[in-house]
Design a protein around this motif. Sequence first.
Motif, PDB file in Angstrom:
ATOM      1  N   GLN A   1      -2.426  53.949  -9.636  1.00 18.74           N
ATOM      2  CA  GLN A   1      -3.525  53.372 -10.413  1.00 18.74           C
ATOM      3  C   GLN A   1      -3.277  51.896 -10.690  1.00 18.74           C
ATOM      4  OE1 GLN A   1      -3.837  55.842 -13.882  1.00 18.74           O
ATOM      5  NE2 GLN A   1      -5.037  57.404 -12.849  1.00 18.74           N
ATOM      6  N   ARG A   2      -2.022  51.559 -11.011  1.00 18.35           N
ATOM      7  CA  ARG A   2      -1.694  50.151 -11.285  1.00 18.35           C
ATOM      8  C   ARG A   2      -1.874  49.306 -10.021  1.00 18.35           C
ATOM      9  NH1 ARG A   2       2.870  50.998 -13.657  1.00 18.35           N
ATOM     10  NH2 ARG A   2       4.182  50.729 -11.843  1.00 18.35           N
ATOM     11  N   LEU A   3      -1.452  49.844  -8.878  1.00 16.45           N
ATOM     12  CA  LEU A   3      -1.623  49.109  -7.623  1.00 16.45           C
ATOM     13  C   LEU A   3      -3.093  48.937  -7.250  1.00 16.45           C
ATOM     14  CD1 LEU A   3       1.250  50.598  -5.452  1.00 16.45           C
ATOM     15  CD2 LEU A   3       1.108  48.303  -6.395  1.00 16.45           C
ATOM     16  N   GLU A   4      -3.882  49.985  -7.452  1.00 21.88           N
ATOM     17  CA  GLU A   4      -5.306  49.888  -7.149  1.00 21.88           C
ATOM     18  C   GLU A   4      -6.001  48.907  -8.087  1.00 21.88           C
ATOM     19  OE1 GLU A   4      -6.829  53.843  -7.220  1.00 21.88           O
ATOM     20  OE2 GLU A   4      -5.839  54.390  -5.341  1.00 21.88           O
ATOM     21  N   ALA A   5      -5.576  48.870  -9.342  1.00 19.67           N
ATOM     22  CA  ALA A   5      -6.179  47.933 -10.290  1.00 19.67           C
ATOM     23  C   ALA A   5      -5.812  46.495  -9.946  1.00 19.67           C
ATOM     24  CB  ALA A   5      -5.731  48.270 -11.711  1.00 19.67           C
ATOM     25  N   ALA A   6      -4.618  46.289  -9.407  1.00 16.99           N
ATOM     26  CA  ALA A   6      -4.174  44.934  -9.090  1.00 16.99           C
ATOM     27  C   ALA A   6      -4.681  44.464  -7.735  1.00 16.99           C
ATOM     28  CB  ALA A   6      -2.644  44.875  -9.111  1.00 16.99           C
ATOM     29  N   ARG A   7      -5.238  45.358  -6.957  1.00 18.59           N
ATOM     30  CA  ARG A   7      -5.698  45.000  -5.611  1.00 18.59           C
ATOM     31  C   ARG A   7      -6.850  44.005  -5.702  1.00 18.59           C
ATOM     32  NH1 ARG A   7      -7.169  50.003  -2.426  1.00 18.59           N
ATOM     33  NH2 ARG A   7      -4.929  50.150  -2.280  1.00 18.59           N
ATOM     34  N   GLN A   8      -6.795  42.988  -4.868  1.00 19.73           N
ATOM     35  CA  GLN A   8      -7.862  41.993  -4.810  1.00 19.73           C
ATOM     36  C   GLN A   8      -9.077  42.641  -4.158  1.00 19.73           C
ATOM     37  OE1 GLN A   8      -8.017  38.787  -5.765  1.00 19.73           O
ATOM     38  NE2 GLN A   8      -5.975  38.723  -6.618  1.00 19.73           N
ATOM     39  N   PRO A   9     -10.259  42.429  -4.730  1.00 17.72           N
ATOM     40  CA  PRO A   9     -11.443  42.993  -4.072  1.00 17.72           C
ATOM     41  C   PRO A   9     -11.681  42.275  -2.745  1.00 17.72           C
ATOM     42  CG  PRO A   9     -12.083  41.603  -5.919  1.00 17.72           C
ATOM     43  CD  PRO A   9     -10.582  41.714  -5.954  1.00 17.72           C
ATOM     44  N   ALA A  10     -12.236  42.987  -1.807  1.00 15.88           N
ATOM     45  CA  ALA A  10     -12.510  42.403  -0.502  1.00 15.88           C
ATOM     46  C   ALA A  10     -13.598  41.350  -0.635  1.00 15.88           C
ATOM     47  CB  ALA A  10     -12.959  43.486   0.468  1.00 15.88           C
ATOM     48  N   LEU A  11     -13.396  40.232   0.017  1.00 11.76           N
ATOM     49  CA  LEU A  11     -14.400  39.177  -0.028  1.00 11.76           C
ATOM     50  C   LEU A  11     -15.642  39.624   0.726  1.00 11.76           C
ATOM     51  CD1 LEU A  11     -12.109  36.096   0.682  1.00 11.76           C
ATOM     52  CD2 LEU A  11     -13.055  36.833  -1.499  1.00 11.76           C
ATOM     53  N   PRO A  12     -16.809  39.311   0.175  1.00 12.52           N
ATOM     54  CA  PRO A  12     -18.020  39.717   0.883  1.00 12.52           C
ATOM     55  C   PRO A  12     -18.145  38.928   2.184  1.00 12.52           C
ATOM     56  CG  PRO A  12     -18.561  38.328  -0.996  1.00 12.52           C
ATOM     57  CD  PRO A  12     -17.088  38.607  -1.073  1.00 12.52           C
ATOM     58  N   SER A  13     -18.670  39.582   3.188  1.00 13.89           N
ATOM     59  CA  SER A  13     -18.825  38.887   4.460  1.00 13.89           C
ATOM     60  C   SER A  13     -19.968  37.884   4.343  1.00 13.89           C
ATOM     61  CB  SER A  13     -19.103  39.882   5.577  1.00 13.89           C
ATOM     62  OG  SER A  13     -20.303  40.580   5.299  1.00 13.89           O
ATOM     63  N   PRO A  14     -19.854  36.753   5.004  1.00 14.30           N
ATOM     64  CA  PRO A  14     -20.923  35.759   4.912  1.00 14.30           C
ATOM     65  C   PRO A  14     -22.200  36.303   5.540  1.00 14.30           C
ATOM     66  CG  PRO A  14     -19.331  35.128   6.583  1.00 14.30           C
ATOM     67  CD  PRO A  14     -18.780  36.336   5.876  1.00 14.30           C
ATOM     68  N   PRO A  15     -23.336  35.917   5.008  1.00 16.69           N
ATOM     69  CA  PRO A  15     -24.588  36.430   5.570  1.00 16.69           C
ATOM     70  C   PRO A  15     -24.766  35.921   6.998  1.00 16.69           C
ATOM     71  CG  PRO A  15     -25.023  34.690   3.997  1.00 16.69           C
ATOM     72  CD  PRO A  15     -23.559  34.978   3.920  1.00 16.69           C
ATOM     73  N   PRO A  16     -25.415  36.695   7.822  1.00 17.37           N
ATOM     74  CA  PRO A  16     -25.614  36.234   9.196  1.00 17.37           C
ATOM     75  C   PRO A  16     -26.531  35.014   9.210  1.00 17.37           C
ATOM     76  CG  PRO A  16     -26.827  38.256   8.808  1.00 17.37           C
ATOM     77  CD  PRO A  16     -25.993  37.996   7.584  1.00 17.37           C
ATOM     78  N   THR A  17     -26.185  34.039   9.993  1.00 20.29           N
ATOM     79  CA  THR A  17     -26.990  32.811  10.039  1.00 20.29           C
ATOM     80  C   THR A  17     -28.222  33.047  10.900  1.00 20.29           C
ATOM     81  OG1 THR A  17     -25.682  32.055  11.892  1.00 20.29           O
ATOM     82  CG2 THR A  17     -25.006  31.286   9.736  1.00 20.29           C
ATOM     83  N   ALA A  18     -29.317  32.399  10.534  1.00 18.55           N
ATOM     84  CA  ALA A  18     -30.571  32.551  11.254  1.00 18.55           C
ATOM     85  C   ALA A  18     -30.606  31.636  12.471  1.00 18.55           C
ATOM     86  CB  ALA A  18     -31.736  32.246  10.330  1.00 18.55           C
TER      87      ALA A  18
END
Length: 130
Positions: A74-91
């Motif tokens: 639980q401590r490791l999961e709480a300390a885990r950095q959230p995944a960065l959102p992928s950049p939106p696809p460019t038009a």
Amino acid sequence: MRRLILITLMMAAAPLASNAQTWPGWPGPPPPGYDPGSAIADQHRYEMDRLRHQAAEREALAQQQRLQTRMTLQRLEAARQPALPSPPPTAYVPRTLEQEREAREAQAARREEMTRGVTEIDSWLDRRPN
């Protein structure tokens, strides 16, 4: 948790209170009231109590380690950095200057061709009636 510690301490103290031993057969006659069957039974009972106590200790240790493992996860999961959102696809697709120039020239050619056809129709529509 307190109950577990208390039970463990009580189980540890029980076999230490008395330890039955069989009469070895020497240096003399057995004491009065000695029964070899009950002495062996006492030895077996104390050994079983010791083994039960040892199993209870091992189970308590396993439970404690499971709890520590769960807490660590639980401590490791709480300390885990959230995944960065992928950049939106460019038009658009980035193009080089040469590609941009070719695209402009192609657009100009299409526009000229369209206006050439339209001017013929416009001139026909604008003609004088006979």
